[in-house]
Design a protein around this motif. Sequence first.
Motif, PDB file in Angstrom:
ATOM      1  N   ARG A 236      17.144 -24.627 -46.667  1.00  0.00           N
ATOM      2  CA  ARG A 236      18.105 -23.889 -47.481  1.00  0.00           C
ATOM      3  C   ARG A 236      17.943 -24.316 -48.937  1.00  0.00           C
ATOM      4  O   ARG A 236      18.008 -25.508 -49.242  1.00  0.00           O
ATOM      5  CB  ARG A 236      19.538 -24.149 -47.009  1.00  0.00           C
ATOM      6  N   GLU A 238      18.678 -23.197 -53.272  1.00  0.00           N
ATOM      7  CA  GLU A 238      19.460 -22.412 -54.222  1.00  0.00           C
ATOM      8  C   GLU A 238      18.502 -21.627 -55.115  1.00  0.00           C
ATOM      9  O   GLU A 238      17.571 -22.194 -55.691  1.00  0.00           O
ATOM     10  CB  GLU A 238      20.334 -23.330 -55.069  1.00  0.00           C
ATOM     11  N   ARG A 239      18.746 -20.327 -55.215  1.00  0.00           N
ATOM     12  CA  ARG A 239      17.869 -19.480 -56.020  1.00  0.00           C
ATOM     13  C   ARG A 239      18.705 -18.428 -56.729  1.00  0.00           C
ATOM     14  O   ARG A 239      19.378 -17.633 -56.062  1.00  0.00           O
ATOM     15  CB  ARG A 239      16.809 -18.831 -55.117  1.00  0.00           C
ATOM     16  N   ASP A 240      18.648 -18.443 -58.046  1.00  0.00           N
ATOM     17  CA  ASP A 240      19.429 -17.499 -58.848  1.00  0.00           C
ATOM     18  C   ASP A 240      20.911 -17.552 -58.497  1.00  0.00           C
ATOM     19  O   ASP A 240      21.600 -16.530 -58.422  1.00  0.00           O
ATOM     20  CB  ASP A 240      18.899 -16.066 -58.655  1.00  0.00           C
ATOM     21  N   ASP A 242      22.242 -18.254 -55.686  1.00  0.00           N
ATOM     22  CA  ASP A 242      22.548 -17.949 -54.291  1.00  0.00           C
ATOM     23  C   ASP A 242      21.805 -18.909 -53.366  1.00  0.00           C
ATOM     24  O   ASP A 242      20.719 -19.399 -53.694  1.00  0.00           O
ATOM     25  CB  ASP A 242      22.141 -16.511 -53.945  1.00  0.00           C
ATOM     26  N   SER A 243      22.373 -19.142 -52.210  1.00  0.00           N
ATOM     27  CA  SER A 243      21.738 -19.970 -51.193  1.00  0.00           C
ATOM     28  C   SER A 243      20.911 -19.075 -50.279  1.00  0.00           C
ATOM     29  O   SER A 243      21.396 -18.034 -49.807  1.00  0.00           O
ATOM     30  CB  SER A 243      22.799 -20.720 -50.383  1.00  0.00           C
ATOM     31  N   THR A 244      19.667 -19.465 -50.040  1.00  0.00           N
ATOM     32  CA  THR A 244      18.796 -18.650 -49.192  1.00  0.00           C
ATOM     33  C   THR A 244      17.938 -19.549 -48.317  1.00  0.00           C
ATOM     34  O   THR A 244      17.717 -20.729 -48.632  1.00  0.00           O
ATOM     35  CB  THR A 244      17.904 -17.743 -50.060  1.00  0.00           C
ATOM     36  N   LEU A 245      17.435 -18.997 -47.213  1.00  0.00           N
ATOM     37  CA  LEU A 245      16.569 -19.734 -46.299  1.00  0.00           C
ATOM     38  C   LEU A 245      15.110 -19.431 -46.613  1.00  0.00           C
ATOM     39  O   LEU A 245      14.727 -18.266 -46.786  1.00  0.00           O
ATOM     40  CB  LEU A 245      16.850 -19.350 -44.846  1.00  0.00           C
ATOM     41  N   VAL A 246      14.305 -20.472 -46.686  1.00  0.00           N
ATOM     42  CA  VAL A 246      12.860 -20.322 -46.857  1.00  0.00           C
ATOM     43  C   VAL A 246      12.156 -21.253 -45.877  1.00  0.00           C
ATOM     44  O   VAL A 246      12.745 -22.203 -45.360  1.00  0.00           O
ATOM     45  CB  VAL A 246      12.404 -20.637 -48.300  1.00  0.00           C
TER      46      VAL A 246
END
Length: 295
Positions: A236, A238-240, A242-246
């Motif tokens: 998880r 943080e991008r821009d 927002d929290s996202t899964l990569v």
Amino acid sequence: MTEVIDGNAVAAGIREGVADCVDALTGADVKPGLATVLMSADPASETYVSMKQRDCEEVGIEGIHVEVDPDAPAEELYATVDELNDDPSVHGVLVQLPLPEHVDKREVVRRIDPAKDVDAFHPENVGRLVAGDPRFKPCTPHGVQRLLEATGVDPEGKEAVVVGRSDIVGKPMANLLFGRDEGGNATTTVCHSRTDDLAEHTRRADVVVAAAGVPEFITGDMLSEGAVVVDVGVNRVERDGDSTLVGDVEFESAERKASAITPVPGGVGPMTRAMLLYNTVKAAALDADVDVPLP
């Protein structure tokens, strides 16, 4: 064109097969049961356990859930495991990780009856895997094997690189890939944090399994043209704002080089849960000495 491997679709097929196995076992007066044990207030752990219980309900496995106070002595967890070991209605025991710091994880793993160890973490089951005679295959590595099979990828004779050497994924994955059984017989290299020039190894691989837990650190320029890439990582970030899964693989650049690649989410994750159900019905069949065709 690169194939994006749909783990949800492959997992759905396995769950359907598991449901058929449950029906066959029920006809032989055997009701498969999976016990999940939670000793944590971590919301992610609570979510994982609820998803596993929901999976059980969908295929007809009896789900038993036990919660232990995270502040309780370790002995309370040990006693819970002992009770589940002795319960004939329970065929699989899963203790959700991570555990509180005052609990010895290895002791918990060793206390689970190897015949009910559907995670395949017990030393006996690890030894059987290494010896080429597994009772159960660990869920995530077995799920990766089944994804490769569904994609038409036979590792035999190919160069495979596993990035990561964890007990849960990296080590058993390597054993399955170079083992003599179907889905193995690859020339397998295990890379890790101390590997010099990781890209030198990954660029010569036909199959790359990324399981190091580092977000997007494998990029397209580290892959050979046409490689098959399986991304086990779930991170998880943080991008821009927002929290996202990569995953452990930078998807866009890797997709341009790979012949097939798993996404995150929707790749390996659903397979891990499906193979847990598979191991549970296998445990029930072995316990009752009932022959059912596993999916």
